[in-house]
Design a protein around this motif. Sequence first.
Motif, PDB file in Angstrom:
ATOM      1  N   VAL A  93      19.260   5.442  -0.012  1.00 56.55           N
ATOM      2  CA  VAL A  93      18.775   6.765  -0.399  1.00 56.55           C
ATOM      3  C   VAL A  93      18.108   6.571  -1.821  1.00 56.55           C
ATOM      4  N   ILE A  94      16.697   7.460  -1.610  1.00 58.29           N
ATOM      5  CA  ILE A  94      16.068   7.363  -2.935  1.00 58.29           C
ATOM      6  C   ILE A  94      15.848   8.795  -3.518  1.00 58.29           C
ATOM      7  N   ARG A  95      15.416   8.756  -4.697  1.00 57.00           N
ATOM      8  CA  ARG A  95      15.032   9.964  -5.318  1.00 57.00           C
ATOM      9  C   ARG A  95      13.532  10.031  -5.731  1.00 57.00           C
ATOM     10  N   LEU A  96      12.960  11.006  -5.402  1.00 57.61           N
ATOM     11  CA  LEU A  96      11.456  11.374  -5.109  1.00 57.61           C
ATOM     12  C   LEU A  96      11.086  12.514  -6.241  1.00 57.61           C
ATOM     13  N   VAL A  97      10.636  12.347  -7.413  1.00 61.42           N
ATOM     14  CA  VAL A  97      10.181  13.212  -8.285  1.00 61.42           C
ATOM     15  C   VAL A  97       8.749  13.648  -8.299  1.00 61.42           C
ATOM     16  N   PRO A  98       8.079  14.482  -7.963  1.00 60.61           N
ATOM     17  CA  PRO A  98       6.536  14.560  -8.193  1.00 60.61           C
ATOM     18  C   PRO A  98       6.063  14.577  -9.304  1.00 60.61           C
ATOM     19  N   LEU A  99       5.134  13.953  -9.640  1.00 60.80           N
ATOM     20  CA  LEU A  99       4.455  14.072 -11.058  1.00 60.80           C
ATOM     21  C   LEU A  99       3.913  15.444 -11.068  1.00 60.80           C
ATOM     22  N   ASP A 100       4.050  16.167 -12.273  1.00 58.03           N
ATOM     23  CA  ASP A 100       3.590  17.575 -12.425  1.00 58.03           C
ATOM     24  C   ASP A 100       2.829  17.549 -13.720  1.00 58.03           C
ATOM     25  N   PRO A 101       1.582  17.574 -13.967  1.00 61.88           N
ATOM     26  CA  PRO A 101       0.752  17.959 -12.869  1.00 61.88           C
ATOM     27  C   PRO A 101       0.359  16.708 -12.027  1.00 61.88           C
ATOM     28  N   PRO A 102      -0.213  16.599 -10.788  1.00 62.13           N
ATOM     29  CA  PRO A 102      -0.390  15.517 -10.021  1.00 62.13           C
ATOM     30  C   PRO A 102      -1.605  14.878 -10.423  1.00 62.13           C
ATOM     31  N   PRO A 103      -1.794  13.478 -10.433  1.00 62.01           N
ATOM     32  CA  PRO A 103      -2.997  12.948 -10.981  1.00 62.01           C
ATOM     33  C   PRO A 103      -4.609  13.454 -10.010  1.00 62.01           C
ATOM     34  N   PRO A 104      -5.410  13.636 -10.862  1.00 66.68           N
ATOM     35  CA  PRO A 104      -6.728  14.415 -10.098  1.00 66.68           C
ATOM     36  C   PRO A 104      -7.449  13.123  -9.499  1.00 66.68           C
ATOM     37  N   VAL A 105      -6.781  12.607  -8.344  1.00 64.99           N
ATOM     38  CA  VAL A 105      -7.363  11.450  -7.492  1.00 64.99           C
ATOM     39  C   VAL A 105      -7.321  11.852  -6.004  1.00 64.99           C
ATOM     40  N   GLU A 106      -8.514  11.890  -5.503  1.00 70.77           N
ATOM     41  CA  GLU A 106      -8.392  12.061  -4.080  1.00 70.77           C
ATOM     42  C   GLU A 106      -7.778  11.054  -3.363  1.00 70.77           C
ATOM     43  N   PHE A 107      -6.855  11.472  -2.607  1.00 71.35           N
ATOM     44  CA  PHE A 107      -5.609  10.346  -1.779  1.00 71.35           C
ATOM     45  C   PHE A 107      -6.503   9.635  -0.959  1.00 71.35           C
TER      46      PHE A 107
ATOM     47  N   ARG B 114       0.654  -1.039  -0.006  1.00 70.71           N
ATOM     48  CA  ARG B 114      -0.013   0.135  -0.003  1.00 70.71           C
ATOM     49  C   ARG B 114       0.980   1.360   0.113  1.00 70.71           C
ATOM     50  N   LEU B 115       2.012   1.272   0.866  1.00 69.30           N
ATOM     51  CA  LEU B 115       2.952   2.384   0.853  1.00 69.30           C
ATOM     52  C   LEU B 115       3.545   2.688  -0.834  1.00 69.30           C
ATOM     53  N   SER B 116       3.957   1.505  -1.093  1.00 68.01           N
ATOM     54  CA  SER B 116       4.341   1.576  -2.674  1.00 68.01           C
ATOM     55  C   SER B 116       3.370   2.412  -3.527  1.00 68.01           C
ATOM     56  N   ALA B 117       2.309   1.659  -3.566  1.00 74.10           N
ATOM     57  CA  ALA B 117       1.319   2.240  -4.305  1.00 74.10           C
ATOM     58  C   ALA B 117       0.751   3.743  -4.372  1.00 74.10           C
ATOM     59  N   ASN B 118       0.617   4.177  -2.807  1.00 76.91           N
ATOM     60  CA  ASN B 118       0.402   5.496  -2.371  1.00 76.91           C
ATOM     61  C   ASN B 118       1.297   6.472  -2.874  1.00 76.91           C
ATOM     62  N   VAL B 119       2.643   6.352  -2.914  1.00 77.29           N
ATOM     63  CA  VAL B 119       3.748   7.033  -3.028  1.00 77.29           C
ATOM     64  C   VAL B 119       3.844   7.265  -4.634  1.00 77.29           C
ATOM     65  N   GLN B 120       3.972   6.102  -5.301  1.00 74.38           N
ATOM     66  CA  GLN B 120       4.041   6.087  -6.823  1.00 74.38           C
ATOM     67  C   GLN B 120       2.957   6.566  -7.522  1.00 74.38           C
ATOM     68  N   LEU B 121       1.664   6.751  -6.893  1.00 79.21           N
ATOM     69  CA  LEU B 121       0.657   7.370  -7.733  1.00 79.21           C
ATOM     70  C   LEU B 121       1.074   8.827  -7.860  1.00 79.21           C
ATOM     71  N   TYR B 122       1.601   9.317  -6.925  1.00 78.27           N
ATOM     72  CA  TYR B 122       2.060  11.069  -7.112  1.00 78.27           C
ATOM     73  C   TYR B 122       3.262  11.278  -7.325  1.00 78.27           C
ATOM     74  N   ALA B 123       4.330  10.339  -7.667  1.00 76.27           N
ATOM     75  CA  ALA B 123       5.753  10.626  -7.651  1.00 76.27           C
ATOM     76  C   ALA B 123       6.485   9.475  -8.479  1.00 76.27           C
ATOM     77  N   LYS B 124       7.476   9.752  -9.071  1.00 78.56           N
ATOM     78  CA  LYS B 124       8.362   8.922  -9.483  1.00 78.56           C
ATOM     79  C   LYS B 124       9.509   8.624  -8.660  1.00 78.56           C
ATOM     80  N   VAL B 125       9.690   7.345  -8.196  1.00 79.93           N
ATOM     81  CA  VAL B 125      10.633   7.102  -7.153  1.00 79.93           C
ATOM     82  C   VAL B 125      11.954   5.983  -7.753  1.00 79.93           C
ATOM     83  N   ASP B 126      12.923   6.270  -7.400  1.00 82.88           N
ATOM     84  CA  ASP B 126      14.023   5.443  -7.551  1.00 82.88           C
ATOM     85  C   ASP B 126      15.199   5.215  -6.728  1.00 82.88           C
ATOM     86  N   LEU B 127      15.912   4.310  -6.764  1.00 80.84           N
ATOM     87  CA  LEU B 127      16.825   3.943  -5.810  1.00 80.84           C
ATOM     88  C   LEU B 127      18.167   4.770  -6.240  1.00 80.84           C
ATOM     89  N   VAL B 128      18.865   5.442  -5.440  1.00 79.51           N
ATOM     90  CA  VAL B 128      19.954   6.222  -5.503  1.00 79.51           C
ATOM     91  C   VAL B 128      21.285   5.268  -5.163  1.00 79.51           C
TER      92      VAL B 128
END
Length: 322
Positions: free
Chosen positions: A215-229, A183-197
């Motif tokens: 260490v991870i790199r997190l890049v927010p999706l822009d624009p964010p998806p129109p989904v209520e968290f 659930r954590l993976s899905a919730n975060v990757q819904l709103y951002a690109k995440v990769d291992l540094v």
Amino acid sequence: MPRATTDRFSRAHQPSSKAKSSSTAEASSSASARNPIFNTERFGQHILKNPQTADTIVDKANLRPTDKVLEVGPGTGNLTVRILEKAKHVTAVEMDPRMAAELTKRVQGKPEQRKLEIMIGDFVKATLPYFDVCISNTPYQISSPLIFRLLSHRPLFRTAILMFQREFAMRLVAKPSTELWSRLSANVQLYAKVDLVMHVGKNNFRPPPKVESSVIRLVPLDPPPPVEFGEFDGLGRIIFSRRNKTIHAGFLAKGVMEMLDSNWKTWASTNDVMVEDDFNIKKKVEEVLTETGFMEQRAAKMGIDDLLKLLSAFHDAGIHFA
């Protein structure tokens, strides 16, 4: 929030008049495992001491001379001083006033002093300034709150370079059909690109933690998806509670149908939909699962697109999760 001062640091380390001259054997035996100056365990912090690792973390942020940087958990400033060399301004949020004071001392009288602002307090409750990049050697107990605080921050930042306990970090970057997809993976990757540094061994810290870090790199999706968290997370809470069971089994867990029935009646009332006497929420849920083809699917194998498709189908049927 107040800035730290070197005076406060000095007072914090003046011995109490009631202090005992001798220490217990237990305290002596654990002294080598503790930070000799700061009680870092109180805040879940472990100071990064390896200069090569610190250089790599800052390099991975690809800082620009115009960047404003938010640093969470700066400790005594081993990352901070490197960030100050490359960025326009740094706001450092530190829970421990003594560490903040030491960081202040470290830049006092130097050109970097004018580029640094220190906020003393709880990051989760702090009013955050505008920032382009976030860098954090994250105190362990705020790992999850930090991630979701960042993802909800507006305006969107460009990137974040974040260090966590390895297991938590690997859950953030996990993919569907892998052991750590959650659930954590899905919730975060819904709103951002995440990769291992990179991975960071425990001996790179003082005091060494009991677990390894990454260490991870997190890049927010822009624009964010129109989904209520709340809706997406509510669906995930149900199906990931038994990630290797069928989706249908997740909905049969105790209390789930009762919650959905209450939510549906609330939705029907606000949308002037007639509730039939023989209305059956279980039947309605099963119709959605059958029509979408997810009845026998397992959450462990469902990607973001699958979850969004299922959520949309439930919403079309008037079934909500928050």
